[in-house]
Enzyme design. Structure first.
Site, PDB file in Angstrom:
ATOM      1  N   LYS A  16       0.828  -1.214   0.000  1.00 10.88           N
ATOM      2  CA  LYS A  16       0.000   0.000   0.000  1.00 10.88           C
ATOM      3  C   LYS A  16       0.859   1.260   0.000  1.00 10.88           C
ATOM      4  O   LYS A  16       0.558   2.221  -0.709  1.00 10.88           O
ATOM      5  CB  LYS A  16      -0.933   0.034   1.228  1.00 10.88           C
ATOM      6  CG  LYS A  16      -1.931  -1.078   1.316  1.00 10.88           C
ATOM      7  CD  LYS A  16      -2.951  -0.828   2.428  1.00 10.88           C
ATOM      8  CE  LYS A  16      -2.344  -0.469   3.763  1.00 10.88           C
ATOM      9  NZ  LYS A  16      -1.512  -1.560   4.343  1.00 10.88           N
ATOM     10  N   THR A  17       1.910   1.249   0.798  1.00 11.13           N
ATOM     11  CA  THR A  17       2.744   2.448   0.913  1.00 11.13           C
ATOM     12  C   THR A  17       3.576   2.661  -0.343  1.00 11.13           C
ATOM     13  O   THR A  17       3.821   3.801  -0.748  1.00 11.13           O
ATOM     14  CB  THR A  17       3.639   2.355   2.158  1.00 11.13           C
ATOM     15  OG1 THR A  17       2.810   2.128   3.307  1.00 11.13           O
ATOM     16  CG2 THR A  17       4.423   3.642   2.361  1.00 11.13           C
ATOM     17  N   PHE A  18       4.002   1.568  -0.985  1.00  9.58           N
ATOM     18  CA  PHE A  18       4.700   1.688  -2.262  1.00  9.58           C
ATOM     19  C   PHE A  18       3.774   2.296  -3.307  1.00  9.58           C
ATOM     20  O   PHE A  18       4.154   3.227  -4.038  1.00  9.58           O
ATOM     21  CB  PHE A  18       5.189   0.310  -2.704  1.00  9.58           C
ATOM     22  CG  PHE A  18       5.859   0.284  -4.057  1.00  9.58           C
ATOM     23  CD1 PHE A  18       7.015   1.014  -4.293  1.00  9.58           C
ATOM     24  CD2 PHE A  18       5.343  -0.494  -5.088  1.00  9.58           C
ATOM     25  CE1 PHE A  18       7.636   0.988  -5.542  1.00  9.58           C
ATOM     26  CE2 PHE A  18       5.960  -0.529  -6.336  1.00  9.58           C
ATOM     27  CZ  PHE A  18       7.106   0.215  -6.560  1.00  9.58           C
ATOM     28  N   LYS A  37      -2.422   9.159   6.460  1.00 11.56           N
ATOM     29  CA  LYS A  37      -2.626   7.881   7.137  1.00 11.56           C
ATOM     30  C   LYS A  37      -3.238   8.201   8.497  1.00 11.56           C
ATOM     31  O   LYS A  37      -2.521   8.522   9.448  1.00 11.56           O
ATOM     32  CB  LYS A  37      -1.323   7.106   7.299  1.00 11.56           C
ATOM     33  CG  LYS A  37      -1.567   5.704   7.869  1.00 11.56           C
ATOM     34  CD  LYS A  37      -0.532   4.716   7.418  1.00 11.56           C
ATOM     35  CE  LYS A  37      -0.941   3.312   7.836  1.00 11.56           C
ATOM     36  NZ  LYS A  37      -0.019   2.275   7.358  1.00 11.56           N
ATOM     37  N   THR A  41       0.559   3.000  13.294  1.00  8.92           N
ATOM     38  CA  THR A  41       1.196   2.274  14.391  1.00  8.92           C
ATOM     39  C   THR A  41       2.661   2.063  14.052  1.00  8.92           C
ATOM     40  O   THR A  41       3.052   2.033  12.888  1.00  8.92           O
ATOM     41  CB  THR A  41       0.516   0.910  14.634  1.00  8.92           C
ATOM     42  OG1 THR A  41       0.640   0.105  13.460  1.00  8.92           O
ATOM     43  CG2 THR A  41      -0.959   1.088  14.979  1.00  8.92           C
ATOM     44  N   ASP A  48       4.730   5.396   7.820  1.00  8.71           N
ATOM     45  CA  ASP A  48       4.499   5.489   6.379  1.00  8.71           C
ATOM     46  C   ASP A  48       4.523   6.921   5.877  1.00  8.71           C
ATOM     47  O   ASP A  48       4.989   7.195   4.769  1.00  8.71           O
ATOM     48  CB  ASP A  48       3.164   4.834   6.035  1.00  8.71           C
ATOM     49  CG  ASP A  48       3.193   3.331   6.288  1.00  8.71           C
ATOM     50  OD1 ASP A  48       4.285   2.741   6.202  1.00  8.71           O
ATOM     51  OD2 ASP A  48       2.132   2.758   6.571  1.00  8.71           O
ATOM     52  N   GLU A 197      14.619  -2.260  -9.127  1.00 13.19           N
ATOM     53  CA  GLU A 197      15.669  -3.236  -8.864  1.00 13.19           C
ATOM     54  C   GLU A 197      16.680  -2.741  -7.845  1.00 13.19           C
ATOM     55  O   GLU A 197      17.473  -3.529  -7.318  1.00 13.19           O
ATOM     56  CB  GLU A 197      16.374  -3.606 -10.173  1.00 13.19           C
ATOM     57  CG  GLU A 197      15.452  -4.307 -11.174  1.00 13.19           C
ATOM     58  CD  GLU A 197      16.152  -4.677 -12.459  1.00 13.19           C
ATOM     59  OE1 GLU A 197      17.357  -4.348 -12.600  1.00 13.19           O
ATOM     60  OE2 GLU A 197      15.502  -5.306 -13.320  1.00 13.19           O
TER      61      GLU A 197
END
Length: 230
Positions: A16-18, A37, A41, A48, A197
């Site tokens: 999700k954060t990517f 967000k 936590t 994040d 990569e």
């Protein structure tokens, strides 16, 4: 008037954060989107919001502060209990409602059945907020089952789903995974992006996002015109 949307995943650490980093890098300045967000936590310095801020190098004005922030890296219901902080779903919902007509990417904590309190699940909050949802799934083996379960949980509760997006390592199964989920899950595949990569600088990440994320504009066009989808 804008359009907030909710990003959930098929599990914790699924990407999700990517996805949020890619979206913010490509569209935050162009369409004045902010990242939020509401429930975080884990250590704030490694949260994040801070990760996306460093990855994209966007100014502070593109980020909203969490409503609840806990140091304990656990489900919100457990973290809040450990730290003696009461998480009030009604208050959280009121704050979410105020941002509903702004261009805001709202990232959830974990998956849709993560408990915010002892008896209040994330999916209930999503439904009561009436926010459209994008589901993030993995490119890895097992994603068909996990993503279909999440989509079914949302659509069976009449929660508006804009579509799903797959992220992760390059996998020879990912195209078929996406097609199968779309065919069986009743939600469109908005795209697939594989992890870079190597670690990228903010400048390199911006180039990567522009070249590899939402290449057909499915995500941004669907968000900006949600009535076309539901």
């Amino acid at each position: 008037m804008g359009q907030a949307f909710y990003v959930t995943g098929t599990g914790t650490d699924i990407g999700k954060t990517f996805f949020s980093s890619l979206f913010m890098a490509k569209y935050a300045k162009r369409h004045e989107f902010r990242y939020w967000k509401p429930v975080q936590t884990g250590a704030p310095s490694a949260g994040d919001t801070e990760f996306i801020r460093k990855t994209t190098d966007l100014p502070d004005s593109y980020f909203l502060k969490p409503v609840y922030e806990f140091s304990t890296p656990a489900s919100p219901h457990y973290a809040s209990k450990q730290e003696g902080i009461v998480l009030d779903p009604k208050h959280l919902l009121n704050v979410l409602t105020k941002e509903r007509k702004t261009n805001t990417l709202i990232e959830g904590a974990g998956g849709v059945f993560v408990p915010l309190t002892e008896n209040y699940l994330t999916i209930r909050g999503i439904g009561e907020s009436n926010l459209p949802v994008i589901v993030i799934g993995s490119t890895e083996l097992g994603t068909i089952n996990h993503t279909l379960l999440t989509l079914d949980a949302l659509t069976s509760r009449f929660i508006p789903v804009l579509g799903f997006y797959l992220v992760g390592q390059n996998n020879p199964l990912q195209a078929d995974n996406a097609e199968t989920i779309q065919r069986l899950g009743g939600a469109p595949c908005l795209g697939i992006t594989n992890f870079p990569e190597q670690k990228l600088s903010p400048e390199e990440f911006l180039v990567f996002a522009n070249n590899h994320f939402d290449t057909n504009r499915n995500v941004i066009d669907t968000i900006l015109n949600p009535e076309d989808e539901f």
